[in-house]
Scaffold this active site. Structure first.
Site, short mmCIF file in Angstrom:
data_model
loop_
_atom_site.label_atom_id
_atom_site.label_comp_id
_atom_site.label_asym_id
_atom_site.label_seq_id
_atom_site.Cartn_x
_atom_site.Cartn_y
_atom_site.Cartn_z
N CYS A 191 -7.87 105.76 -14.24
CA CYS A 191 -8.56 106.38 -15.37
C CYS A 191 -7.61 106.65 -16.53
O CYS A 191 -8.05 106.97 -17.63
CB CYS A 191 -9.24 107.67 -14.94
N ASP A 217 -5.62 109.17 -16.81
CA ASP A 217 -5.41 110.60 -17.04
C ASP A 217 -4.01 111.01 -16.59
O ASP A 217 -3.46 110.46 -15.64
CB ASP A 217 -6.46 111.42 -16.28
N CYS A 227 -9.88 114.27 -17.53
CA CYS A 227 -11.29 114.63 -17.40
C CYS A 227 -11.44 116.11 -17.05
O CYS A 227 -10.47 116.79 -16.71
CB CYS A 227 -11.93 113.77 -16.32
N CYS A 268 -9.41 113.39 -8.80
CA CYS A 268 -8.88 114.19 -9.90
C CYS A 268 -8.06 115.36 -9.34
O CYS A 268 -7.04 115.73 -9.94
CB CYS A 268 -10.01 114.71 -10.77
FE1 FES Z 1 -9.17 110.69 -14.22
FE2 FES Z 1 -10.56 112.68 -13.29
S1 FES Z 1 -11.31 110.80 -14.03
S2 FES Z 1 -8.44 112.46 -13.28
#
Ligand code: FES
Length: 125
Positions: A35, A37, A60, A104
């Site tokens: 993702c 992140d 997120c 996450c």
């Molecule tokens: Fe990337 Fe939650 S979608 S950490």
């Protein structure tokens, strides 16, 4: 049932311990390749006790809520306890995360582990 628990929403909307510790004793940064992140954890440690912890999360809502809860769970705790914090414990403390959002919470576990490793290597341990 709502997708996210009240606790997740609370920690997402009012995250605890956001920020940077300039003179941190340990810093851990991890990213999720899928993702994109990123989570960064800063620790202040005195006598094996985590006296302060801050985080920056570019990610997120579940990742922000997980970091917020994880920092609350390790603040004031000994290193040995923080080492054992699992993503499952973080998710449980948030009253659960949807299955597809469990990864996450893994970021929080990994970022804390990395920050503790950084602390130990700085100490020459
Ligand atoms: Fe990337 Fe939650 S979608 S950490």
């Amino acid at each position: 049932m709502a997708l996210y628990s009240e606790k997740v929403m609370d920690h997402f909307l009012h995250p605890r311990n956001v920020g940077v510790i300039e003179d941190a004793d340990g810093i851990g940064e991890v990213g999720n390749a899928k993702c994109g992140d990123i989570m960064k954890i800063y620790l202040k440690i005195d006598n094996d006790i985590i006296t302060d912890v801050k985080f920056e999360t570019f990610g997120c809502g579940s990742a922000i809520a997980s970091s917020s809860m994880a920092t609350e769970l390790i603040k004031g705790k000994p290193i040995s306890e923080a080492m054992e914090l699992t993503n499952k414990a973080v998710a449980e403390a948030l009253d659960g995360l949807p299955a597809h959002k469990m990864h996450c919470s893994v970021l929080a576990e990994e970022a804390i582990q990395k920050a503790l490793e950084d602390y130990k290597s700085r100490q020459g341990k």
